[in-house]
Design a protein around this motif. Structure first.
Motif, PDB file in Angstrom:
ATOM      1  N   TRP A   1      76.987 -85.573 -20.168  1.00 55.45           N
ATOM      2  CA  TRP A   1      77.704 -84.788 -19.158  1.00 55.45           C
ATOM      3  C   TRP A   1      78.556 -83.710 -19.828  1.00 55.45           C
ATOM      4  CZ3 TRP A   1      80.918 -87.629 -14.845  1.00 55.45           C
ATOM      5  CH2 TRP A   1      81.324 -86.713 -13.866  1.00 55.45           C
ATOM      6  N   ILE A   2      79.268 -84.089 -20.868  1.00 51.50           N
ATOM      7  CA  ILE A   2      80.110 -83.126 -21.596  1.00 51.50           C
ATOM      8  C   ILE A   2      79.242 -82.053 -22.242  1.00 51.50           C
ATOM      9  CG2 ILE A   2      81.662 -82.862 -23.573  1.00 51.50           C
ATOM     10  CD1 ILE A   2      82.757 -85.703 -22.802  1.00 51.50           C
ATOM     11  N   LEU A   3      78.125 -82.448 -22.821  1.00 49.28           N
ATOM     12  CA  LEU A   3      77.201 -81.487 -23.422  1.00 49.28           C
ATOM     13  C   LEU A   3      76.667 -80.515 -22.366  1.00 49.28           C
ATOM     14  CD1 LEU A   3      75.760 -80.621 -26.019  1.00 49.28           C
ATOM     15  CD2 LEU A   3      73.942 -82.224 -25.426  1.00 49.28           C
ATOM     16  N   PHE A   4      76.361 -81.026 -21.189  1.00 47.51           N
ATOM     17  CA  PHE A   4      75.931 -80.183 -20.071  1.00 47.51           C
ATOM     18  C   PHE A   4      77.020 -79.166 -19.735  1.00 47.51           C
ATOM     19  CE2 PHE A   4      76.053 -79.249 -15.549  1.00 47.51           C
ATOM     20  CZ  PHE A   4      74.776 -78.747 -15.314  1.00 47.51           C
ATOM     21  N   ASP A   5      78.251 -79.635 -19.592  1.00 48.78           N
ATOM     22  CA  ASP A   5      79.366 -78.740 -19.269  1.00 48.78           C
ATOM     23  C   ASP A   5      79.559 -77.669 -20.340  1.00 48.78           C
ATOM     24  OD1 ASP A   5      79.925 -79.905 -16.848  1.00 48.78           O
ATOM     25  OD2 ASP A   5      81.842 -80.787 -17.452  1.00 48.78           O
TER      26      ASP A   5
ATOM     27  N   SER B   1      77.275 -76.559 -22.433  1.00 49.28           N
ATOM     28  CA  SER B   1      76.099 -75.673 -22.423  1.00 49.28           C
ATOM     29  C   SER B   1      76.134 -74.667 -21.275  1.00 49.28           C
ATOM     30  CB  SER B   1      74.819 -76.496 -22.301  1.00 49.28           C
ATOM     31  OG  SER B   1      74.672 -77.353 -23.401  1.00 49.28           O
ATOM     32  N   PHE B   2      76.593 -75.102 -20.117  1.00 46.54           N
ATOM     33  CA  PHE B   2      76.586 -74.233 -18.945  1.00 46.54           C
ATOM     34  C   PHE B   2      77.976 -73.707 -18.578  1.00 46.54           C
ATOM     35  CE2 PHE B   2      72.683 -76.652 -18.626  1.00 46.54           C
ATOM     36  CZ  PHE B   2      71.762 -75.651 -18.359  1.00 46.54           C
ATOM     37  N   LYS B   3      78.928 -73.881 -19.502  1.00 45.14           N
ATOM     38  CA  LYS B   3      80.299 -73.380 -19.318  1.00 45.14           C
ATOM     39  C   LYS B   3      80.879 -73.820 -17.977  1.00 45.14           C
ATOM     40  CE  LYS B   3      79.697 -69.750 -22.467  1.00 45.14           C
ATOM     41  NZ  LYS B   3      79.425 -68.642 -23.038  1.00 45.14           N
ATOM     42  N   LYS B   4      80.785 -75.108 -17.745  1.00 45.69           N
ATOM     43  CA  LYS B   4      81.339 -75.705 -16.532  1.00 45.69           C
ATOM     44  C   LYS B   4      82.462 -76.660 -16.924  1.00 45.69           C
ATOM     45  CE  LYS B   4      77.259 -75.242 -13.739  1.00 45.69           C
ATOM     46  NZ  LYS B   4      77.625 -74.349 -12.703  1.00 45.69           N
ATOM     47  N   ASP B   5      83.183 -77.135 -15.953  1.00 46.92           N
ATOM     48  CA  ASP B   5      84.248 -78.097 -16.219  1.00 46.92           C
ATOM     49  C   ASP B   5      84.172 -79.282 -15.253  1.00 46.92           C
ATOM     50  OD1 ASP B   5      85.045 -76.689 -13.996  1.00 46.92           O
ATOM     51  OD2 ASP B   5      87.035 -76.198 -14.747  1.00 46.92           O
ATOM     52  N   SER B   6      82.955 -79.683 -14.891  1.00 50.43           N
ATOM     53  CA  SER B   6      82.785 -80.760 -13.922  1.00 50.43           C
ATOM     54  C   SER B   6      83.279 -82.101 -14.459  1.00 50.43           C
ATOM     55  CB  SER B   6      81.320 -80.875 -13.479  1.00 50.43           C
ATOM     56  OG  SER B   6      80.491 -81.206 -14.573  1.00 50.43           O
ATOM     57  N   PHE B   7      83.065 -82.390 -15.744  1.00 47.95           N
ATOM     58  CA  PHE B   7      83.544 -83.650 -16.309  1.00 47.95           C
ATOM     59  C   PHE B   7      85.070 -83.680 -16.294  1.00 47.95           C
ATOM     60  CE2 PHE B   7      84.987 -86.444 -19.706  1.00 47.95           C
ATOM     61  CZ  PHE B   7      84.283 -87.602 -19.409  1.00 47.95           C
ATOM     62  N   TYR B   8      85.678 -82.590 -16.697  1.00 49.48           N
ATOM     63  CA  TYR B   8      87.141 -82.486 -16.704  1.00 49.48           C
ATOM     64  C   TYR B   8      87.696 -82.691 -15.294  1.00 49.48           C
ATOM     65  CZ  TYR B   8      91.760 -80.402 -17.408  1.00 49.48           C
ATOM     66  OH  TYR B   8      93.105 -80.174 -17.456  1.00 49.48           O
ATOM     67  N   ASN B   9      87.083 -82.045 -14.315  1.00 47.44           N
ATOM     68  CA  ASN B   9      87.537 -82.195 -12.929  1.00 47.44           C
ATOM     69  C   ASN B   9      87.341 -83.626 -12.433  1.00 47.44           C
ATOM     70  OD1 ASN B   9      88.290 -79.501 -12.753  1.00 47.44           O
ATOM     71  ND2 ASN B   9      86.282 -78.873 -12.013  1.00 47.44           N
TER      72      ASN B   9
ATOM     73  N   THR C   1      76.843 -97.704 -20.303  1.00 46.06           N
ATOM     74  CA  THR C   1      76.549 -96.613 -19.370  1.00 46.06           C
ATOM     75  C   THR C   1      77.423 -95.400 -19.671  1.00 46.06           C
ATOM     76  OG1 THR C   1      75.925 -98.201 -17.663  1.00 46.06           O
ATOM     77  CG2 THR C   1      76.467 -95.973 -16.927  1.00 46.06           C
ATOM     78  N   MET C   2      78.697 -95.638 -19.890  1.00 44.55           N
ATOM     79  CA  MET C   2      79.603 -94.528 -20.203  1.00 44.55           C
ATOM     80  C   MET C   2      79.244 -93.872 -21.536  1.00 44.55           C
ATOM     81  SD  MET C   2      83.339 -95.747 -18.721  1.00 44.55           S
ATOM     82  CE  MET C   2      83.622 -96.881 -20.022  1.00 44.55           C
ATOM     83  N   MET C   3      78.810 -94.675 -22.510  1.00 39.37           N
ATOM     84  CA  MET C   3      78.451 -94.132 -23.823  1.00 39.37           C
ATOM     85  C   MET C   3      77.207 -93.243 -23.752  1.00 39.37           C
ATOM     86  SD  MET C   3      79.188 -97.448 -26.235  1.00 39.37           S
ATOM     87  CE  MET C   3      78.341 -96.791 -27.642  1.00 39.37           C
ATOM     88  N   ILE C   4      76.385 -93.447 -22.746  1.00 37.27           N
ATOM     89  CA  ILE C   4      75.199 -92.605 -22.571  1.00 37.27           C
ATOM     90  C   ILE C   4      75.511 -91.407 -21.674  1.00 37.27           C
ATOM     91  CG2 ILE C   4      72.880 -92.519 -21.558  1.00 37.27           C
ATOM     92  CD1 ILE C   4      72.646 -95.524 -22.392  1.00 37.27           C
ATOM     93  N   VAL C   5      76.132 -91.669 -20.536  1.00 34.14           N
ATOM     94  CA  VAL C   5      76.323 -90.626 -19.528  1.00 34.14           C
ATOM     95  C   VAL C   5      77.385 -89.606 -19.932  1.00 34.14           C
ATOM     96  CG1 VAL C   5      77.079 -90.203 -17.143  1.00 34.14           C
ATOM     97  CG2 VAL C   5      75.502 -92.072 -17.642  1.00 34.14           C
ATOM     98  N   PHE C   6      78.537 -90.053 -20.388  1.00 37.30           N
ATOM     99  CA  PHE C   6      79.639 -89.124 -20.644  1.00 37.30           C
ATOM    100  C   PHE C   6      79.328 -88.067 -21.705  1.00 37.30           C
ATOM    101  CE2 PHE C   6      83.276 -91.989 -18.881  1.00 37.30           C
ATOM    102  CZ  PHE C   6      82.718 -91.897 -17.619  1.00 37.30           C
TER     103      PHE C   6
END
Length: 98
Positions: A50-54, A56-64, A42-47
């Protein structure tokens, strides 16, 4: 390596085989091989997504989220619970003679 040196499997022994069983759509066998396999898969798929999303959209939600999760894990009772789960998984691996 742990098993080669000590003769006992480590808590994560069988995780790769559990992921392989998941890829063959054999969930029950995967769970029996090593419950960590489902978590790791699950982590190998989601993380990465999620990082690619962050990125792409210049966010830091995974980091937070990572920092919040780290602080939660440092809570004494949660740390004890997680360590207990790892020990139970380790005993499971030893009993199965993995």
């Amino acid at each position: 390596m742990v098993k080669n040196i000590t003769g006992y499997p480590c808590p994560s022994c069988g995780t790769t085989r559990a992921i392989q069983l998941l890829l063959k759509n054999n969930w029950m066998a995967s769970l029996q091989m090593n419950p960590f396999g489902i978590l790791v898969a699950t982590m190998m798929i989601v993380f990465p997504l999620w990082i690619l999303f962050d990125i792409s959209f210049k966010k830091d939600s995974f980091y937070n989220y990572y920092h919040k999760a780290e602080n939660i894990i440092k809570t004494k009772w949660i740390a004890i619970l997680l360590i207990t789960l790892v020990i139970i998984n380790w005993i499971w691996n030893i009993k199965k003679a993995l």
